[in-house]
Write a protein that holds these residues in place. Structure first.
Motif, PDB file in Angstrom:
ATOM      1  N   ARG A  50     -35.762  54.871 -11.596  1.00 36.63           N
ATOM      2  CA  ARG A  50     -35.314  54.465 -10.247  1.00 36.63           C
ATOM      3  C   ARG A  50     -34.612  52.769 -10.278  1.00 36.63           C
ATOM      4  O   ARG A  50     -33.465  52.822  -9.427  1.00 36.63           O
ATOM      5  N   ASP A  51     -35.200  51.804 -11.039  1.00 33.02           N
ATOM      6  CA  ASP A  51     -34.574  50.625 -11.132  1.00 33.02           C
ATOM      7  C   ASP A  51     -33.109  50.811 -11.559  1.00 33.02           C
ATOM      8  O   ASP A  51     -32.087  50.325 -11.154  1.00 33.02           O
ATOM      9  N   TRP A  52     -32.948  51.518 -12.644  1.00 29.89           N
ATOM     10  CA  TRP A  52     -31.718  51.444 -13.323  1.00 29.89           C
ATOM     11  C   TRP A  52     -30.676  52.370 -12.497  1.00 29.89           C
ATOM     12  O   TRP A  52     -29.395  52.155 -12.351  1.00 29.89           O
ATOM     13  N   GLN A  53     -31.008  53.466 -11.690  1.00 24.78           N
ATOM     14  CA  GLN A  53     -30.434  54.246 -10.889  1.00 24.78           C
ATOM     15  C   GLN A  53     -29.573  53.375  -9.774  1.00 24.78           C
ATOM     16  O   GLN A  53     -28.792  53.402  -9.441  1.00 24.78           O
ATOM     17  N   ARG A  54     -30.753  52.352  -9.269  1.00 24.61           N
ATOM     18  CA  ARG A  54     -30.358  51.594  -7.993  1.00 24.61           C
ATOM     19  C   ARG A  54     -29.215  50.649  -8.840  1.00 24.61           C
ATOM     20  O   ARG A  54     -28.139  50.240  -8.226  1.00 24.61           O
ATOM     21  N   TRP A  55     -29.418  50.063 -10.013  1.00 20.43           N
ATOM     22  CA  TRP A  55     -28.704  49.113 -10.425  1.00 20.43           C
ATOM     23  C   TRP A  55     -27.402  49.701 -10.791  1.00 20.43           C
ATOM     24  O   TRP A  55     -26.076  49.228 -10.389  1.00 20.43           O
ATOM     25  N   ALA A  56     -27.341  51.148 -11.194  1.00 23.03           N
ATOM     26  CA  ALA A  56     -26.018  51.844 -11.350  1.00 23.03           C
ATOM     27  C   ALA A  56     -25.214  51.909 -10.347  1.00 23.03           C
ATOM     28  O   ALA A  56     -23.855  51.818 -10.212  1.00 23.03           O
ATOM     29  N   VAL A  57     -25.736  52.354  -9.002  1.00 26.64           N
ATOM     30  CA  VAL A  57     -25.006  52.574  -7.786  1.00 26.64           C
ATOM     31  C   VAL A  57     -24.510  51.087  -7.341  1.00 26.64           C
ATOM     32  O   VAL A  57     -23.552  51.167  -6.874  1.00 26.64           O
ATOM     33  N   ALA A  58     -25.480  50.084  -7.417  1.00 25.29           N
ATOM     34  CA  ALA A  58     -24.873  48.806  -7.140  1.00 25.29           C
ATOM     35  C   ALA A  58     -23.632  48.333  -7.658  1.00 25.29           C
ATOM     36  O   ALA A  58     -22.778  47.631  -7.219  1.00 25.29           O
ATOM     37  N   VAL A  59     -23.481  48.679  -9.215  1.00 24.97           N
ATOM     38  CA  VAL A  59     -22.378  48.058  -9.855  1.00 24.97           C
ATOM     39  C   VAL A  59     -21.260  49.160 -10.122  1.00 24.97           C
ATOM     40  O   VAL A  59     -20.260  49.102 -10.782  1.00 24.97           O
ATOM     41  N   GLY A  60     -21.605  50.364  -9.523  1.00 26.10           N
ATOM     42  CA  GLY A  60     -20.391  51.314  -9.332  1.00 26.10           C
ATOM     43  C   GLY A  60     -20.409  52.093 -10.711  1.00 26.10           C
ATOM     44  O   GLY A  60     -19.474  52.612 -11.016  1.00 26.10           O
ATOM     45  N   GLU A  61     -21.474  52.375 -11.390  1.00 22.33           N
ATOM     46  CA  GLU A  61     -21.703  53.146 -12.669  1.00 22.33           C
ATOM     47  C   GLU A  61     -22.137  54.598 -12.190  1.00 22.33           C
ATOM     48  O   GLU A  61     -23.461  54.663 -11.967  1.00 22.33           O
ATOM     49  N   ASP A  62     -21.396  55.586 -12.092  1.00 21.86           N
ATOM     50  CA  ASP A  62     -21.648  56.852 -11.533  1.00 21.86           C
ATOM     51  C   ASP A  62     -21.566  57.998 -12.948  1.00 21.86           C
ATOM     52  O   ASP A  62     -21.706  59.024 -12.405  1.00 21.86           O
ATOM     53  N   ASN A  63     -21.704  57.287 -13.985  1.00 17.49           N
ATOM     54  CA  ASN A  63     -21.748  58.157 -15.094  1.00 17.49           C
ATOM     55  C   ASN A  63     -23.090  59.363 -14.909  1.00 17.49           C
ATOM     56  O   ASN A  63     -24.326  58.816 -14.660  1.00 17.49           O
ATOM     57  N   PRO A  64     -22.920  60.622 -14.875  1.00 21.62           N
ATOM     58  CA  PRO A  64     -23.988  61.581 -14.905  1.00 21.62           C
ATOM     59  C   PRO A  64     -25.291  61.331 -16.020  1.00 21.62           C
ATOM     60  O   PRO A  64     -26.257  61.951 -15.612  1.00 21.62           O
ATOM     61  N   LEU A  65     -24.932  60.736 -17.094  1.00 23.95           N
ATOM     62  CA  LEU A  65     -25.933  60.433 -18.071  1.00 23.95           C
ATOM     63  C   LEU A  65     -27.174  59.693 -17.405  1.00 23.95           C
ATOM     64  O   LEU A  65     -28.191  59.791 -17.848  1.00 23.95           O
ATOM     65  N   TRP A  66     -26.784  58.871 -16.283  1.00 26.14           N
ATOM     66  CA  TRP A  66     -27.925  58.145 -15.870  1.00 26.14           C
ATOM     67  C   TRP A  66     -28.629  58.838 -14.708  1.00 26.14           C
ATOM     68  O   TRP A  66     -29.545  58.361 -14.283  1.00 26.14           O
ATOM     69  N   PHE A  67     -28.163  60.024 -14.045  1.00 27.89           N
ATOM     70  CA  PHE A  67     -28.581  60.665 -13.082  1.00 27.89           C
ATOM     71  C   PHE A  67     -28.774  62.090 -13.147  1.00 27.89           C
ATOM     72  O   PHE A  67     -29.945  62.307 -12.289  1.00 27.89           O
ATOM     73  N   ASP A  68     -28.258  62.658 -13.825  1.00 23.95           N
ATOM     74  CA  ASP A  68     -28.309  64.216 -13.899  1.00 23.95           C
ATOM     75  C   ASP A  68     -29.000  64.717 -15.283  1.00 23.95           C
ATOM     76  O   ASP A  68     -28.486  64.721 -16.514  1.00 23.95           O
ATOM     77  N   PRO A  69     -30.455  65.155 -15.053  1.00 17.24           N
ATOM     78  CA  PRO A  69     -31.140  65.448 -16.309  1.00 17.24           C
ATOM     79  C   PRO A  69     -30.312  66.577 -16.926  1.00 17.24           C
ATOM     80  O   PRO A  69     -30.433  66.812 -18.269  1.00 17.24           O
ATOM     81  N   GLU A  70     -29.876  67.674 -16.366  1.00 17.49           N
ATOM     82  CA  GLU A  70     -29.122  68.793 -17.045  1.00 17.49           C
ATOM     83  C   GLU A  70     -27.784  68.077 -17.884  1.00 17.49           C
ATOM     84  O   GLU A  70     -27.766  68.500 -18.893  1.00 17.49           O
ATOM     85  N   HIS A  71     -27.088  67.322 -17.213  1.00 16.65           N
ATOM     86  CA  HIS A  71     -25.931  66.807 -17.931  1.00 16.65           C
ATOM     87  C   HIS A  71     -26.317  65.867 -19.325  1.00 16.65           C
ATOM     88  O   HIS A  71     -25.792  66.242 -20.370  1.00 16.65           O
TER      89      HIS A  71
END
Length: 174
Positions: free
Chosen positions: A37-58
């Motif tokens: 949850r923390d790294w996903q919030r961090w990723a959104v805040a810095v504009g990192e939208d790589n699906p490796l951080w968000f999508d388990p299937e990807h």
């Protein structure tokens, strides 16, 4: 080339003995848990939208068991948050620099960072950062003297496996 003061002809020494004595020593160590949850919030805040951080299937399609943390998130996982009233005059917490003080060179700026990542971290990994002062050198620039501090940082996981290594530098100016 060194700078001399007009009054005494002495070369100003911007590196106090206490700071010079830290060369080669570990000046900061911190640990923190990597939390999805923390790294996903961090990723959104810095504009990192790589699906490796968000999508388990990807992530699974790319050889991972689950989503992984963005590599640059590591330092945030271990350092935590510093309350505003504990920040130093230069705006930093000092937590990762070992509180090195240069009273005659109080202005700070980043001097650069180079990081080698050895593997990704996932939810639940515990990362430990260890930062050692590699060098403290007084130099002369076009606008005057300054101090160049270089740290060597390692990040290891809960199994003592190397996650990343970084070389970071900071410039302190009068």
């Amino acid at each position: 080339m060194t700078q001399q003061t007009e009054e005494t002809g002495q070369v100003p020494d911007l590196v106090p003995p206490e700071a010079a004595a830290q060369v080669g020593k570990v000046v900061a160590r911190a640990s923190g848990e990597v939390v999805r949850r923390d790294w996903q919030r961090w990723a959104v805040a810095v504009g990192e939208d790589n699906p490796l951080w968000f999508d388990p299937e990807h992530a699974r399609a790319h050889g991972f068991d689950d989503v992984v943390a963005p590599p640059l998130y590591l330092q945030y996982a271990v350092l935590g948050v510093t309350p505003l009233d504990r920040l130093r005059a230069d705006g930093s917490s000092g937590a990762s620099s070992g509180d090195l003080a240069f009273p005659d060179a109080p202005r700070r700026m980043a001097g650069g960072e180079s990081t080698t990542f050895h593997r990704y971290c996932g939810h639940g990994d515990v990362v430990t950062m260890e930062r050692r002062v590699e060098s403290i050198v007084q130099k002369q620039g076009r606008s005057g003297p300054f101090v160049l501090v270089t740290w060597r940082t390692t990040y290891t996981d809960q199994c003592d496996e190397l996650v990343a290594e970084a070389t970071t530098s900071m410039i302190a100016r009068p």
